[in-house]
Design a protein around this motif. Structure first.
Motif, short mmCIF file in Angstrom:
data_model
loop_
_atom_site.label_atom_id
_atom_site.label_comp_id
_atom_site.label_asym_id
_atom_site.label_seq_id
_atom_site.Cartn_x
_atom_site.Cartn_y
_atom_site.Cartn_z
N MET A 106 0.84 -1.20 0.00
CA MET A 106 0.00 0.00 0.00
C MET A 106 0.88 1.24 0.00
N GLN A 107 0.50 2.22 -0.78
CA GLN A 107 1.30 3.44 -0.89
C GLN A 107 0.85 4.46 0.14
N TYR A 108 1.81 5.08 0.81
CA TYR A 108 1.50 6.11 1.78
C TYR A 108 2.02 7.45 1.28
N TYR A 109 1.35 8.51 1.69
CA TYR A 109 1.72 9.84 1.26
C TYR A 109 2.38 10.59 2.41
N PRO A 110 3.25 11.54 2.11
CA PRO A 110 3.91 12.31 3.17
C PRO A 110 2.88 12.96 4.07
N SER A 111 3.24 13.11 5.34
CA SER A 111 2.29 13.64 6.32
C SER A 111 1.89 15.07 6.03
N ASN A 112 2.73 15.82 5.31
CA ASN A 112 2.40 17.21 5.03
C ASN A 112 1.64 17.39 3.73
N GLU A 113 1.33 16.29 3.04
CA GLU A 113 0.60 16.40 1.78
C GLU A 113 -0.88 16.51 2.07
N GLN A 114 -1.55 17.45 1.43
CA GLN A 114 -2.95 17.70 1.69
C GLN A 114 -3.83 16.80 0.83
N PRO A 115 -5.02 16.44 1.31
CA PRO A 115 -5.94 15.66 0.50
C PRO A 115 -6.37 16.46 -0.72
N LEU A 116 -6.81 15.74 -1.76
CA LEU A 116 -7.20 16.39 -3.00
C LEU A 116 -8.43 17.25 -2.82
N VAL A 117 -9.33 16.88 -1.91
CA VAL A 117 -10.55 17.65 -1.67
C VAL A 117 -10.65 17.96 -0.20
N SER A 118 -11.50 18.93 0.14
CA SER A 118 -11.65 19.31 1.53
C SER A 118 -12.70 18.43 2.19
N GLU A 119 -13.43 18.98 3.14
CA GLU A 119 -14.42 18.20 3.85
C GLU A 119 -15.58 17.84 2.92
N GLY A 120 -16.58 17.15 3.46
CA GLY A 120 -17.72 16.78 2.65
C GLY A 120 -17.65 15.35 2.17
N VAL A 121 -17.11 14.46 3.01
CA VAL A 121 -16.96 13.06 2.61
C VAL A 121 -18.31 12.43 2.30
N LEU A 122 -19.27 12.60 3.19
CA LEU A 122 -20.58 11.97 3.01
C LEU A 122 -21.29 12.53 1.78
N ALA A 123 -21.19 13.83 1.58
CA ALA A 123 -21.81 14.44 0.40
C ALA A 123 -21.16 13.92 -0.87
N ARG A 124 -19.84 13.80 -0.85
CA ARG A 124 -19.13 13.32 -2.04
C ARG A 124 -19.46 11.85 -2.31
N LEU A 125 -19.60 11.05 -1.27
CA LEU A 125 -19.97 9.65 -1.46
C LEU A 125 -21.35 9.53 -2.10
N ARG A 126 -22.29 10.36 -1.64
CA ARG A 126 -23.63 10.30 -2.22
C ARG A 126 -23.61 10.72 -3.68
N ALA A 127 -22.86 11.78 -3.98
CA ALA A 127 -22.83 12.29 -5.35
C ALA A 127 -22.13 11.33 -6.30
N MET A 128 -21.08 10.65 -5.82
CA MET A 128 -20.28 9.79 -6.68
C MET A 128 -20.70 8.32 -6.62
N TYR A 129 -21.74 8.02 -5.86
CA TYR A 129 -22.08 6.63 -5.55
C TYR A 129 -22.25 5.77 -6.80
N GLU A 130 -23.00 6.26 -7.77
CA GLU A 130 -23.29 5.45 -8.95
C GLU A 130 -22.07 5.25 -9.84
N ALA A 131 -21.04 6.06 -9.63
CA ALA A 131 -19.82 5.92 -10.43
C ALA A 131 -18.86 4.89 -9.82
N LEU A 132 -19.16 4.43 -8.61
CA LEU A 132 -18.30 3.47 -7.93
C LEU A 132 -18.60 2.05 -8.39
N THR A 133 -17.61 1.18 -8.25
CA THR A 133 -17.84 -0.24 -8.54
C THR A 133 -18.70 -0.84 -7.43
#
Length: 292
Positions: free
Chosen positions: A1-28
């Motif tokens: 598994m690949q790990y990222y440096p501790s100072n690297e920021q996530p690609l998106v900010s908060e809103g995990v649940l909202a993003r999961l709902r919006a992207m749900y149908e695009a997931l396997t």
């Protein structure tokens, strides 16, 4: 598994649940199992290890990481950090179901809070680069044709009205058959803008497909990523809305869709401020004649 440096920021900010709902149908299918668990058990997700989560979700650890990346995070750690910052308890309170014995004041509070949350969630899932691209295409369009049926039709009409008032060549047909015919006759350089909460509306799909076939640049505004209509969209603007007992997500999505239209309208108007102001003055002078 690949790990990222501790100072690297996530690609998106908060809103995990909202993003999961919006992207749900695009997931396997396997990634959807990950999404289902996170949405149903957000606090547990924060505290459990990837090994335990994999066992609970009945997926591999790699699937969990892929799901995190599919919705815009580097990995599980970044998703957990964003999830922890969401303040899960207030989010659940905002999305309280409306109960049959609720007083009018309580119903009003719950409905308005749900609308507020839909806008806030949409802000977390919207792609700024796609918004910029949409604005540029709208600015240069020889014609802008809006499409929508059902609860999306009033939004399409509102969008048509707004862009027409600032002098842009906008159009909308209220009959689904006329929408398809209009799409077939779009001139070169046109933008076809379809609005559909589900992204599955057959009439809107037919119109957008006709516009696609004519060579128009097609934009889809929807609450679901990778929906069937997205096949005929050059760019898709995804919003977020949540369903409660007496309000389907399609009702809440109207607020989010109108907000996105507002943002595009203002951005376009600002890019051509002088001509927009002149057109608004002319439009206002005409409307003043009908005011009491």
């Amino acid at each position: 598994m690949q790990y990222y440096p501790s100072n690297e920021q996530p690609l998106v900010s908060e809103g995990v649940l909202a993003r999961l709902r919006a992207m749900y149908e695009a997931l396997t299918e396997a990634e959807q199992r990950v999404a289902d668990f996170i949405m149903q058990h957000p606090q547990e997700t924060i505290h459990l290890s990837v090994q335990v989560l994999a066992q609970r979700m009945q997926v591999s650890e790699a699937t969990i990481v892929r799901c995190c990346r599919s919705i815009g995070y580097h990995g599980l750690r970044d998703l957990k950090l964003a999830l922890a910052s969401e303040s899960v308890t207030p989010l659940q309170e905002i999305h309280e179901d409306i109960l049959p014995d609720d007083q009018v004041g309580t119903v009003t509070r719950k409905v308005l809070q749900s609308d507020i949350q839909a806008i806030a969630d949409t802000l977390t899932v919207l792609d700024e680069k796609l918004l910029e691209q949409a604005v540029e295409k709208l600015l240069r369009a020889s014609r802008i044709e809006f499409f929508g049926v059902g609860s999306s039709l009033p939004i399409a009409i509102d969008a048509y009205y707004r862009f027409l008032r600032i002098g842009l060549p906008a159009g909308v047909a209220t009959d689904p058959l006329m929408q398809a015919i209009s799409a077939t006759h779009l001139p070169p350089g046109s933008v076809a803008f379809a609005i559909s909460h589900s992204g599955r509306t057959k009439e809107t799909l037919n119109a957008l497909r006709c516009a696609w076939d004519t060579g128009a640049f097609c934009i889809l505004l929807s609450s679901h990523a990778n929906a069937p209509l997205s096949k005929y969209a050059h760019i898709q603007l995804v919003t977020s809305a949540r369903e409660t007992a007496f309000r389907t997500s399609s009702l809440t999505s109207r607020i989010a869709h109108l907000s996105v239209i507002d943002a595009l309208y203002v951005a376009v108007a600002m890019r051509r401020s002088e001509s927009s102001l002149a057109a608004l003055e002319r439009s206002t002078s005409v409307l003043d004649e009908y005011s009491l």
